[in-house]
Design an enzyme around this catalytic site. Structure first.
Site, PDB file in Angstrom:
ATOM      1  N   GLY A   8       0.697  -1.363   0.474  1.00 51.15           N
ATOM      2  CA  GLY A   8       0.563  -0.169   0.354  1.00 51.15           C
ATOM      3  C   GLY A   8       1.216   0.508   0.137  1.00 51.15           C
ATOM      4  O   GLY A   8       1.616   2.187   0.864  1.00 51.15           O
ATOM      5  N   GLY A  11       2.013   7.712  -0.951  1.00 53.33           N
ATOM      6  CA  GLY A  11       2.339   9.361  -1.522  1.00 53.33           C
ATOM      7  C   GLY A  11       3.865  10.530  -0.037  1.00 53.33           C
ATOM      8  O   GLY A  11       3.912  10.755  -0.455  1.00 53.33           O
ATOM      9  N   GLY A  12       3.077   8.911   0.873  1.00 54.69           N
ATOM     10  CA  GLY A  12       4.086   9.300   1.562  1.00 54.69           C
ATOM     11  C   GLY A  12       5.729   8.690   2.245  1.00 54.69           C
ATOM     12  O   GLY A  12       6.148   7.646   0.889  1.00 54.69           O
ATOM     13  N   SER A  15       5.736   4.213   2.869  1.00 46.37           N
ATOM     14  CA  SER A  15       5.759   3.501   2.301  1.00 46.37           C
ATOM     15  C   SER A  15       6.170   3.901   1.282  1.00 46.37           C
ATOM     16  O   SER A  15       7.170   2.655   0.593  1.00 46.37           O
ATOM     17  CB  SER A  15       3.849   3.678   1.850  1.00 46.37           C
ATOM     18  OG  SER A  15       3.955   5.021   1.605  1.00 46.37           O
ATOM     19  N   CYS A  99      -9.862   1.598  10.682  1.00 47.81           N
ATOM     20  CA  CYS A  99      -9.910   1.236   8.868  1.00 47.81           C
ATOM     21  C   CYS A  99      -8.860   0.512   8.603  1.00 47.81           C
ATOM     22  O   CYS A  99      -9.137  -0.252   7.513  1.00 47.81           O
ATOM     23  CB  CYS A  99      -8.872   2.386   8.650  1.00 47.81           C
ATOM     24  SG  CYS A  99      -8.392   3.093   6.695  1.00 47.81           S
ATOM     25  N   CYS A 195      -7.824  10.864   8.132  1.00 46.47           N
ATOM     26  CA  CYS A 195      -7.444  10.871   6.287  1.00 46.47           C
ATOM     27  C   CYS A 195      -8.706  11.635   6.262  1.00 46.47           C
ATOM     28  O   CYS A 195      -8.459  12.170   4.723  1.00 46.47           O
ATOM     29  CB  CYS A 195      -7.426   9.789   5.976  1.00 46.47           C
ATOM     30  SG  CYS A 195      -8.845   8.094   6.102  1.00 46.47           S
TER      31      CYS A 195
END
Length: 361
Positions: A8, A11-12, A15, A99, A195
């Site tokens: 997963g 965009g950080g 990860s 989540c 989020c």
């Protein structure tokens, strides 16, 4: 033949570096961006577009396949609806825990398996180890970043298929690796908060979904001290934002939210660090044990009922349909709806939502 891992990618930086570490470990890595929320912020900006672009850039640089999947419906049905339901009840939920349980390690896990994955992976700071008694969830070595709290509702079967490559690293090292590879995310700030709310005003966001019900702020004796905007906007132990700091009543000490009277729509506050803020125990009806092979009740352990707090010693007793967590010492601002997480040393035992707070035992 290489084992396939579906990662997963948010965009950080976390990860992004997870992809590098997995490649170094010899895995075949596939990056997937999960879109869980459709709505734009108050400036008309969809932050997920920037995050998607950054994740794509990293995947392209590392030479790994990259896909996007939309779980917005699943997120709304399984997480956001829960979030709203809890606030309607006057509770303070933790949607990030839900989540992980329902989206990242259920919907996403199912999707990954359809791609022929052996494992899924994320950029969480936690560890999973596989023993003859099954998978165990451990804290990450970086005490300041450990995210086992947010993974505490996963079950053993989910963990069997999960990898957390950042668990043995500190955040500073992750930034260093990102700079070594000249990743676009190397200096990107960490995301904070829930989020789907992002940087916007929480009250304003919540008022779009739940009606405001203003009412009285009262002290322990029932004396009216001011007005609240709606019980859903406050949490137990809250000190700031009450609007009664300049009242001439009382002893001059700060006011804290002590209780919510849902029936009469009153916010009960206490001045100073008084007994009404403290609890002896709590009840949880949905406490999930990750690996029952290593646990028996009554259980001596440590617990957290907030992410950013030190462990406190406790005993957990299992009754017919609930678990009772008894603190060794009274604890301040235990909040219904939040998640209580149990540990044996560095092993995360499991977690449950706080359904009832017990005082005066």
């Amino acid at each position: 033949m290489k084992k396939r891992v579906v990662l997963g990618m948010s965009g950080g930086v976390d990860s992004s570096v997870a992809a590098i570490l997995l490649q170094k470990q010899g895995y075949e890595v596939i990056g997937v961006f999960m879109k869980n929320w459709e709505e734009k912020d108050e400036n008309g900006v969809c932050t997920s577009e920037k995050d998607y672009s950054d994740a794509f850039s990293v995947a392209n640089k590392l030479g790994i396949p990259f896909y996007a999947v939309n779980f917005s419906k699943e997120y709304y049905d399984r997480v956001f609806s829960y979030f709203l339901s809890e606030y309607k009840k006057g509770r303070t939920p933790n949607p990030d825990v839900m989540c992980n349980k329902e989206i990242k390690f259920k919907a996403f896990l199912d999707y990954a398996m359809s791609l022929g994955a052996d494992y899924v992976a994320t950029g969480h700071y936690a560890k999973v180890i596989h023993t003859e008694n099954g998978a165990l969830l451990l804290r990450g070595i970086d005490d300041n970043k450990d995210q086992s709290y947010f993974l505490s509702k996963l079950n053993e079967k989910q963990l069997q298929k999960s990898l957390f490559p950042l668990g043995d690293y500190e955040k500073t090292k992750i930034r260093e690796i990102a700079h070594e590879y000249d990743l676009i995310t190397a200096n990107k700030k960490d995301s904070t908060g829930i989020c789907f709310i992002g940087e916007r005003n929480f009250k304003e966001f919540l008022s779009n979904y739940l009606p405001n019900k203003p009412g009285d702020i009262v002290d322990n004796s029932g004396k009216v001290l001011g007005k609240h905007d709606g019980l859903m906007y406050y949490t137990i132990g809250q000190r700031k934002g009450l609007g009664i700091g300049n009242t001439k009543d009382g002893n001059g000490k700060p006011w804290f939210v002590a209780k919510k009277d849902l029936e009469n729509n009153k916010l009960i506050v206490s001045q100073g660090d008084t007994d009404i803020l403290y609890s002896d125990a709590l009840i949880t009806y949905d406490f999930d044990v990750i690996n029952e092979e290593i646990v028996s009740f009554p259980l001596r352990c440590t617990v957290k009922f907030r992410y950013r707090q030190d462990d406190v010693s406790a005993t957990i007793i299992k009754e017919n349909d609930y678990h009772k967590v008894i603190f060794d010492k009274k604890q301040k601002a235990v909040t219904e709806g939040q998640i209580v997480v149990a540990y044996l040393g560095n092993i995360c035992i499991g977690a449950g939502a706080i359904d009832k707070v017990i005082k005066g035992e």
